[in-house]
Motif scaffolding. Sequence first.
Motif, PDB file in Angstrom:
ATOM      1  N   ASP A 119       0.817  -1.217   0.000  1.00  0.00           N
ATOM      2  CA  ASP A 119       0.000   0.000   0.000  1.00  0.00           C
ATOM      3  C   ASP A 119       0.849   1.265   0.000  1.00  0.00           C
ATOM      4  O   ASP A 119       0.304   2.370   0.021  1.00  0.00           O
ATOM      5  CB  ASP A 119      -0.954  -0.003   1.200  1.00  0.00           C
ATOM      6  CG  ASP A 119      -2.010  -1.090   1.060  1.00  0.00           C
ATOM      7  OD1 ASP A 119      -2.292  -1.491  -0.094  1.00  0.00           O
ATOM      8  OD2 ASP A 119      -2.536  -1.559   2.090  1.00  0.00           O
ATOM      9  N   GLU A 122       1.634   5.712   3.752  1.00  0.00           N
ATOM     10  CA  GLU A 122       0.365   6.117   4.363  1.00  0.00           C
ATOM     11  C   GLU A 122       0.505   7.542   4.847  1.00  0.00           C
ATOM     12  O   GLU A 122       1.476   7.875   5.539  1.00  0.00           O
ATOM     13  CB  GLU A 122       0.053   5.203   5.549  1.00  0.00           C
ATOM     14  CG  GLU A 122      -0.683   3.953   5.153  1.00  0.00           C
ATOM     15  CD  GLU A 122      -1.380   3.342   6.365  1.00  0.00           C
ATOM     16  OE1 GLU A 122      -2.474   3.786   6.718  1.00  0.00           O
ATOM     17  OE2 GLU A 122      -0.776   2.429   6.959  1.00  0.00           O
ATOM     18  N   LEU A 124      -0.226  10.129   7.270  1.00  0.00           N
ATOM     19  CA  LEU A 124      -0.730  10.126   8.643  1.00  0.00           C
ATOM     20  C   LEU A 124      -0.366  11.389   9.414  1.00  0.00           C
ATOM     21  O   LEU A 124      -1.137  11.844  10.249  1.00  0.00           O
ATOM     22  CB  LEU A 124      -0.163   8.901   9.397  1.00  0.00           C
ATOM     23  CG  LEU A 124      -0.570   7.534   8.830  1.00  0.00           C
ATOM     24  CD1 LEU A 124       0.291   6.424   9.415  1.00  0.00           C
ATOM     25  CD2 LEU A 124      -2.047   7.272   9.109  1.00  0.00           C
ATOM     26  N   HIS A 132      -0.044  13.778  -0.115  1.00  0.00           N
ATOM     27  CA  HIS A 132      -1.376  13.181  -0.263  1.00  0.00           C
ATOM     28  C   HIS A 132      -1.817  13.246  -1.730  1.00  0.00           C
ATOM     29  O   HIS A 132      -1.977  14.325  -2.286  1.00  0.00           O
ATOM     30  CB  HIS A 132      -2.368  13.922   0.628  1.00  0.00           C
ATOM     31  CG  HIS A 132      -3.786  13.496   0.441  1.00  0.00           C
ATOM     32  ND1 HIS A 132      -4.220  12.213   0.693  1.00  0.00           N
ATOM     33  CD2 HIS A 132      -4.872  14.183   0.005  1.00  0.00           C
ATOM     34  CE1 HIS A 132      -5.512  12.133   0.429  1.00  0.00           C
ATOM     35  NE2 HIS A 132      -5.933  13.310   0.005  1.00  0.00           N
ATOM     36  N   CYS A 191       8.172   8.099   6.163  1.00  0.00           N
ATOM     37  CA  CYS A 191       8.425   6.648   6.100  1.00  0.00           C
ATOM     38  C   CYS A 191       8.847   6.113   7.466  1.00  0.00           C
ATOM     39  O   CYS A 191       8.377   5.063   7.913  1.00  0.00           O
ATOM     40  CB  CYS A 191       9.503   6.339   5.063  1.00  0.00           C
ATOM     41  SG  CYS A 191       9.005   6.654   3.360  1.00  0.00           S
ATOM     42  N   GLN A 194       5.880   5.956   9.762  1.00  0.00           N
ATOM     43  CA  GLN A 194       4.986   4.855   9.376  1.00  0.00           C
ATOM     44  C   GLN A 194       5.510   3.512   9.892  1.00  0.00           C
ATOM     45  O   GLN A 194       4.755   2.708  10.429  1.00  0.00           O
ATOM     46  CB  GLN A 194       4.841   4.826   7.848  1.00  0.00           C
ATOM     47  CG  GLN A 194       3.888   3.749   7.366  1.00  0.00           C
ATOM     48  CD  GLN A 194       3.655   3.824   5.868  1.00  0.00           C
ATOM     49  OE1 GLN A 194       3.873   4.866   5.246  1.00  0.00           O
ATOM     50  NE2 GLN A 194       3.218   2.735   5.282  1.00  0.00           N
ATOM     51  N   LYS A 206      -6.438   8.007  11.759  1.00  0.00           N
ATOM     52  CA  LYS A 206      -6.208   8.312  10.342  1.00  0.00           C
ATOM     53  C   LYS A 206      -6.988   9.563   9.956  1.00  0.00           C
ATOM     54  O   LYS A 206      -8.216   9.575  10.047  1.00  0.00           O
ATOM     55  CB  LYS A 206      -6.624   7.127   9.473  1.00  0.00           C
ATOM     56  CG  LYS A 206      -5.801   5.896   9.842  1.00  0.00           C
ATOM     57  CD  LYS A 206      -5.786   4.828   8.784  1.00  0.00           C
ATOM     58  CE  LYS A 206      -4.870   3.703   9.269  1.00  0.00           C
ATOM     59  NZ  LYS A 206      -4.772   2.583   8.395  1.00  0.00           N
ATOM     60  N   ASN A 209     -10.030  12.071   4.457  1.00  0.00           N
ATOM     61  CA  ASN A 209      -9.603  12.495   3.131  1.00  0.00           C
ATOM     62  C   ASN A 209      -9.764  14.011   2.959  1.00  0.00           C
ATOM     63  O   ASN A 209      -8.900  14.680   2.392  1.00  0.00           O
ATOM     64  CB  ASN A 209     -10.414  11.733   2.083  1.00  0.00           C
ATOM     65  CG  ASN A 209      -9.758  11.830   0.730  1.00  0.00           C
ATOM     66  OD1 ASN A 209      -8.578  11.555   0.594  1.00  0.00           O
ATOM     67  ND2 ASN A 209     -10.510  12.267  -0.270  1.00  0.00           N
TER      68      ASN A 209
END
Length: 247
Positions: A119, A122, A124, A132, A191, A194, A206, A209
């Motif tokens: 995935d 992320e 966050l 994003h 990174c 995460q 989280k 959006n």
Amino acid sequence: MKNNKKFDDEELNNRLDLAAAYHLADKYGFSDVIWNHITCKTSSKKNTFLINRFGLRYDEVTASNLIEIDLDGNIISGEGEINYTGFVIHGAIHNSREDLRCVMHSHSQAGLAVSCLKDGLEILIQDSAMFHKRISYHDWQGMSTNTEECESLRNDLGKNNAMILRNHGLLTAGKTIGEAFMLMYYLDRACRVQIDLLATNKDIIKPSNNLLEFAAGQYEDPDFRLGEHEWPALKRMLKKNNSIYDQ
Ligand SMILES: [Zn+2]
Ligand SMILES: [Zn+2]
């Protein structure tokens, strides 16, 4: 650095900033013994870019030992060899994105870890919001020794300034060397966070959006110029530590 008029002012400044970026990359964990590259356009008057001489550690790179290569990978000036994969990966972008003067590539540990996650990154934390829906992915094709990979590198990066090279590492690019550097700084940190969070095995908050889109837009405000204020501060740190990059 004593400029014996070998380079005009614009090229000299680019060389100084690029050499500084190597020293700073080393300090921040973005170097890999002698491997990897940070490149920048030589000057607005030349259709060439500058890259590290193969075999030097990042802390050995200086303004004058950078090698100038053209967009076909030929050495135009400078002593020594280059690592051809640097030409393939960085040339693909210098060749296609006129707006990006600097391209940075790293194998930071957390970047490598996230590059192997299906995935990917992320989003966050606050300053990862700049990535994003604004980060690209490029599938691993083995070592980038063939210019046939250039087209997919170009297409995969698209309009973005950051890309995760799957099973390989990170790539950022910027209008300025400071911008490319700070993008790498924030991408590597996102990174690391995460990976740290994965290790906790706890529930993660989280952001929605909508919130991420709002925050991403804040980073795109034209008054927010990533690297503008950080870059001089980072260079002062090199000076304070007597890093020899300006020779
Ligand atoms: Zn690499
Ligand atoms: Zn590279």
